[in-house]
Design an enzyme around this catalytic site. Structure first.
Site, mmCIF file in Angstrom:
data_model
loop_
_atom_site.group_PDB
_atom_site.id
_atom_site.type_symbol
_atom_site.label_atom_id
_atom_site.label_comp_id
_atom_site.label_asym_id
_atom_site.label_seq_id
_atom_site.Cartn_x
_atom_site.Cartn_y
_atom_site.Cartn_z
ATOM 1 N N GLY A 216 0.740 -1.214 -0.056
ATOM 2 C CA GLY A 216 0.021 -0.027 0.028
ATOM 3 C C GLY A 216 0.694 1.153 -0.087
ATOM 4 O O GLY A 216 1.573 1.481 -0.749
ATOM 5 N N THR A 243 9.499 -8.786 5.857
ATOM 6 C CA THR A 243 10.032 -9.260 4.359
ATOM 7 C C THR A 243 10.900 -8.044 3.794
ATOM 8 O O THR A 243 10.619 -6.979 3.910
ATOM 9 C CB THR A 243 8.714 -9.653 3.565
ATOM 10 N N GLY A 272 -1.551 -6.474 1.931
ATOM 11 C CA GLY A 272 -2.533 -6.315 1.259
ATOM 12 C C GLY A 272 -2.899 -7.661 0.603
ATOM 13 O O GLY A 272 -2.537 -8.612 0.984
ATOM 14 N N ASP A 273 -3.877 -7.744 -0.415
ATOM 15 C CA ASP A 273 -4.502 -8.792 -0.917
ATOM 16 C C ASP A 273 -3.470 -9.746 -1.531
ATOM 17 O O ASP A 273 -3.346 -10.933 -1.614
ATOM 18 C CB ASP A 273 -5.471 -8.488 -1.806
ATOM 19 N N GLY A 274 -2.446 -9.068 -2.252
ATOM 20 C CA GLY A 274 -1.337 -9.626 -3.064
ATOM 21 C C GLY A 274 -0.406 -10.388 -1.992
ATOM 22 O O GLY A 274 0.041 -11.420 -2.155
ATOM 23 N N SER A 370 -3.331 -1.471 -0.828
ATOM 24 C CA SER A 370 -4.198 -0.699 -1.421
ATOM 25 C C SER A 370 -5.612 -0.640 -1.673
ATOM 26 O O SER A 370 -6.216 0.302 -1.623
ATOM 27 C CB SER A 370 -3.518 -0.842 -3.081
#
Length: 653
Positions: A216, A243, A272-274, A370
């Site tokens: 994000g 990470t 996030g989703d990824g 995001s």
């Protein structure tokens, strides 16, 4: 507990210390001072804590017993005690009767209705040092005369949450501070409450946390720092991995042995989703082995020859896998399936078993991305604190997962199957172009998606493709295909009224769901339903989307499919055929509206299916897989119902 000044009582079914605050038998009962309230009668039973303010006339007794008693915290000698008593006598002249018979000193005091907090809403209880308790249920003159502004007591703090009045899905941390003159009483209550909380086996004790500092707006570290104290207070041990590169979380998860993974109650993604998708694939890929998705007979790939996938002719019904074959599918290891163990033990080690479908191990998401669509759909809000509270309280909801098998990356590439998993969305055409274009503007942060989306929209590219899907005649009708007249407002209103939105304790997600079942048919129940037939859609498309959940986000408050569910075993195939620029713009505008109807257009196809195949007829074929680029010329997909368990409870509607 015995001792001078100790007014705490153990209570059983036959104990009746005055009017009960709750129907269940009480475990403890005592009189405390609640910060910013005053003297309360506190009861603890198997449901939670219940308290009720004690009427103001007890102030005189409070002076005699509490203020000048064994504690000795408030008395400054006989002169002070005489002043306190004199003040009470003076104020008693101002007493007035309320209509309900209660007495107040000429002011409006708090309601007599009992307050409470459920045990399931308490995430921590801790002793606090000797300190002030502020009293507000006495007149200001009385309070000031008796104690100044505060009184000092031994205290314990109950940490819980309340729901936001403006947004029910948002949880706001709250604390209740109870004070008592006897330290032993506070200590006993804390020990008893913590003992009950420890019995809740669903609450995590040890978690592996991955933090993506680049998600994000690059605030992953700040997000974790903000919610970290909640985990510490709840006595949840966390191993935090920050990470440093893309794919690191996937590598760590996939390389962990089952024995190492069994040391944790779950894994948490701060991103996030990824980033969640990366952890999901690292978790499932080495441990979950399943047959490839079923395909129509003319969908050619190498598995046709070795039997790795189910190949069905067009309009042919999917046949249920025989029981003897089902036993060979290593979804979950068992003691008498040594051969199955090796198939999902990492590096062939004879590790401890790890059950993919167990109820204990869950995945949590703390939003820092995001769009954070998965968090929006599973908790109802994009709030890091709410997500953290879901995790420490051990909330649980099952989530459908789609298996995506890519057979060819490009038209000229060799046929080589490559498998990925996705939890929310896979999109082609417009969606793939946006994610590809946005990579050129990563320096813009989340705004790059808006800019890339505008650029891709202006280009208005369409792609030729062929999509096949299994029509199983789901119980819920395909409302979009039956209502094509967007100008007919009565039909639109009817459509909205029939929407069954996923929520907490969703009946659709829980219908015919057996979390203890381990067979292939329990994970793919709709593949074997009566009357399932393959159907095809071929032509030029602006986009092809496969949504497992509604995919709600800040830009699309209802998501792509408002009535998509978290765990019903279906994905929603959305095909946007080639259409004029203005028509496509109307579709996109409907997505941005709460209560909009983005699927009610003649150029939109909406199919609810458990599996589909895709073949591109062009030279380029890029998919958006949970926010990550996935190049695929030919692929097949299927849904596994409730394959993973999340630290969430569903949105509150």
């Amino acid at each position: 507990m015995e001792g001078e000044g100790n007014d705490c009582a153990f209570m059983g079914e036959d104990s009746h210390p005055g009017a009960p605050l709750h129907g269940n038998s009480s475990i403890l009962s005592s009189t405390f001072f609640l910060d910013h309230v005053g003297e309360v009668s506190l009861v603890f039973n198997s449901d939670g804590l219940f308290w009720e303010p004690i009427n103001s006339p007890n102030a005189s007794a409070m002076v005699e017993g509490e203020v000048d008693g064994d504690c000795g915290c408030y008395s400054n000698g006989n002169k002070r005690k005489h002043s306190l008593r004199k003040g009470i006598l003076q104020l008693s002249a101002l007493e007035m009767k309320r209509p309900d018979g209660s007495i107040c000193f000429g002011i409006k005091s708090r309601s007599k209705a009992a307050s409470e907090i459920k045990l399931s809403d308490i995430y921590a209880v801790e002793l606090s040092h000797h300190g002030p308790i502020h009293i507000t249920n006495l007149p200001h003159a009385t309070e000031h005369l008796l104690f100044g502004n505060d009184i000092k007591l031994y205290r314990f703090i109950v940490h819980g949450f309340i729901r936001s009045k403006n947004q029910l899905s948002q949880w706001i941390p709250t604390t209740y501070t109870f004070g008592h003159k006897d330290f032993r009483v506070c200590e006993m209550w804390v020990n008893k409450l913590n003992a009950f909380l420890d019995r809740d086996v669903g609450r995590p004790r040890n978690l592996l946390v991955f933090v993506n500092p680049k998600s994000g707006k690059r605030n992953g570290c700040k997000t974790w720092e903000a919610v970290g104290p909640i985990f510490s207070r709840a006595k949840v041990e966390t191993k935090v991995i920050l990470t440093k590169r893309a794919g690191q979380a996937l590598d760590v998860m996939s390389s962990m042995t089952n024995k190492e993974l069994n040391n944790y109650d779950g894994v948490v993604a701060v991103g996030g989703d990824g980033f969640f998708n990366e952890i999901l694939n690292g978790f499932l890929s080495p441990r979950f082995k399943a047959p490839n998705p079923p395909t129509p007979s003319d969908f050619v790939h190498p598995a046709d020859d070795n039997g790795d996938s189910s190949v069905l002719k067009e309009n042919e019904r999917a046949q249920e896998i025989p029981e003897q074959c089902e036993d060979k599918i290593p979804f979950i290891s068992s003691e008498d399936q040594s051969a199955a163990k090796a198939s999902y033990n990492i590096s062939g080690e004879t590790d401890d078993e790890f059950h993919i479908l167990n109820q204990r191990f869950r995945i949590g998401i703390i939003p820092a991305g995001s769009t954070d669509a998965i968090v929006m759909c599973t908790t109802g809000t994009r709030d890091a604190v709410t997500s953290a509270l879901h995790i420490v309280l051990g909330k649980r909801v099952r989530l459908d997962i789609a298996q995506i098998v890519r057979w060819k990356a490009t038209p000229r590439s060799e046929i080589q199957p490559y498998m990925r998993y996705t939890a929310s969305f896979a999109g082609y055409g417009f969606y793939g172009d946006v994610i590809t274009e946005s990579e050129n503007y990563r320096w813009m942060g989340p705004k790059r998606y808006d800019y890339a989306g505008t650029m891709v929209f202006l280009k208005h590219r369409s792609y030729e493709a062929e999509i096949a899907y299994l029509d199983v005649g789901s119980d819920e009708p395909n409302l979009t295909s039956k209502r094509r007249h967007e100008d007919n407002m009565s039909e639109l209103n009817t459509q909205k009224s029939e929407r069954r939105v996923c929520c907490v304790d969703c009946k659709i997600c829980n219908e015919n769901s057996d979390p203890t079942s381990t067979g292939i048919s329990s994970l793919t129940p709709h593949l074997y339903s009566e009357g399932g037939k393959w159907k095809k859609s071929k032509g030029r498309f602006l986009s092809v989307g496969a949504a497992l959940i509604s995919c709600r986000n800040d830009k699309a408050p209802d998501g792509l499919v408002v009535d998509a569910h978290l765990s019903d075993g279906f994905l929603h195939l959305i095909l946007i055929r080639e259409c004029p620029h203005a028509s496509y713009l109307r579709h996109l505008i409907q997505l941005t509206k709460s209560g909009g109807s983005p699927l009610n257009f003649q150029f939109v196809e909406h199919h609810k299916t458990p599996t589909f195949t895709f073949t591109s007829m062009g030279k380029e074929s890029v998919w958006n897989l949970d926010g990550e680029i996935f190049e695929a010329h030919q692929l097949s997909a299927q849904v596994f119902r409730g394959l993973v368990c999340l630290f969430a409870s569903g949105p509150q509607v």
